[in-house]
Scaffold this active site. Structure first.
Site, PDB file in Angstrom:
ATOM      1  N   GLU A   1       0.829  -1.211   0.000  1.00 25.64           N
ATOM      2  CA  GLU A   1       0.000   0.000   0.000  1.00 25.64           C
ATOM      3  C   GLU A   1       0.862   1.260   0.000  1.00 25.64           C
ATOM      4  OE1 GLU A   1      -3.261   2.423   2.747  1.00 25.64           O
ATOM      5  OE2 GLU A   1      -2.166   0.721   3.585  1.00 25.64           O
TER       6      GLU A   1
ATOM      7  N   GLU B   1     -11.669   3.020   6.103  1.00 27.53           N
ATOM      8  CA  GLU B   1     -10.534   3.398   6.948  1.00 27.53           C
ATOM      9  C   GLU B   1     -10.526   4.916   7.099  1.00 27.53           C
ATOM     10  OE1 GLU B   1      -6.213   1.584   7.027  1.00 27.53           O
ATOM     11  OE2 GLU B   1      -6.173   3.432   5.865  1.00 27.53           O
TER      12      GLU B   1
END
Length: 269
Positions: free
Chosen positions: A150, A249
């Site tokens: 990521e 998130e």
């Protein structure tokens, strides 16, 4: 086009509750069928298993251990000289993933060492990351688990993080060349670093293995004021037939439950 699926990131949502197993129950009560989390390693694994079993909630994603947080670590995947610790952390993540039937592990790259020049250490760090990802791919493939990398933005969130753009990540994935190591697209980070979301989703969709969301710049619910049109972005993902979960998130503006109306509003469109 199939409907999109959302999962609660319980490192960010339901933090009104101190225990991760309690957050799994809260996520299920709020209607989520899946959760993800960063680090669960201070939690009792049996309690997490019990919560998962009692609720039927899937665990979609966990992160590898960050390393020594007090010393400034945030992952070890690309950090030279820490290869043994990375492998030990991978083993621990794998233990939790198998126990929770989780099929994705975010293999955290880590930070540029303090006092180092990014340009001068980038080549060595990339080589270490490729080596560690290749090792992880072989370990994870035996368990049917995918590894994720990521990019995290270095303009706002973490100036020293090594992996900071989808382009850098895609180039590393090409060097690794393993089908079970994929790109984790956190739209919040992508927007801050590069923007151009429509074209980047189009370009990198074949290697995207997971998606996460938050509004920019506040990192709150996607329907709060900000730069991103999430109705458009969600429809873009639907048009590409994205089948995975979308991880929520973000930092709730108030209580987690009060801020979840956007999911119902989106699904009703």
């Amino acid at each position: 086009m199939s409907s999109l699926k959302f999962c609660a990131n319980i490192s960010w949502l339901f933090t009104e509750l101190p225990d991760f197993s309690q957050r799994i129950y809260a996520a299920a009560s709020a209607g989520f069928q899946a959760v993800e989390a960063a680090w669960l390693y201070e939690c009792d694994l049996k309690e997490l298993q019990n919560a998962r079993g009692a609720t039927g909630v899937e665990v979609i994603l966990i992160n590898t251990p960050p390393g020594d947080v007090k010393s400034g670590d945030l992952g070890l995947g690309a950090v030279p000289g820490r290869e043994t610790e990375f492998r030990e952390g991978l083993d621990l993540a794998l233990k939790y993933a198998k126990a929770l039937e989780c099929k994705r592990i975010h293999l955290m790259a880590g930070r540029i060492p303090l006092g180092s020049n990014r340009a001068l250490v980038a080549k060595d760090m990339e080589a270490v990351f490729v080596q560690n990802l290749t090792y992880a791919a072989d370990v994870l493939s035996k368990e049917g688990i995918c590894g994720m990398i990521e990019p995290i933005n270095t303009r706002v969130t973490d100036p020293r993080y090594f992996l900071d753009s989808p382009h850098q990540a895609a180039a590393i994935l090409e060097k690794v060349g393993k089908p079970n190591i994929k790109l984790q697209m956190d739209i919040f980070h992508w927007q801050i670093m590069d923007g151009n979301l429509t074209q980047n989703i189009e370009k990198y969709f074949p290697i995207i293995g997971h998606v996460q969301i938050a509004q920019v710049p506040g990192r709150n619910e996607p329907d709060t004021a900000g730069e991103l049109n999430y109705s458009y972005l969600f429809n873009t993902l639907k048009q590409h037939d994205y089948q995975g979960y979308i991880g929520c998130e973000y930092k709730p503006s108030g209580s987690t439950k009060e801020g979840l109306g956007w999911i119902k509003d989106y699904c009703s469109k």
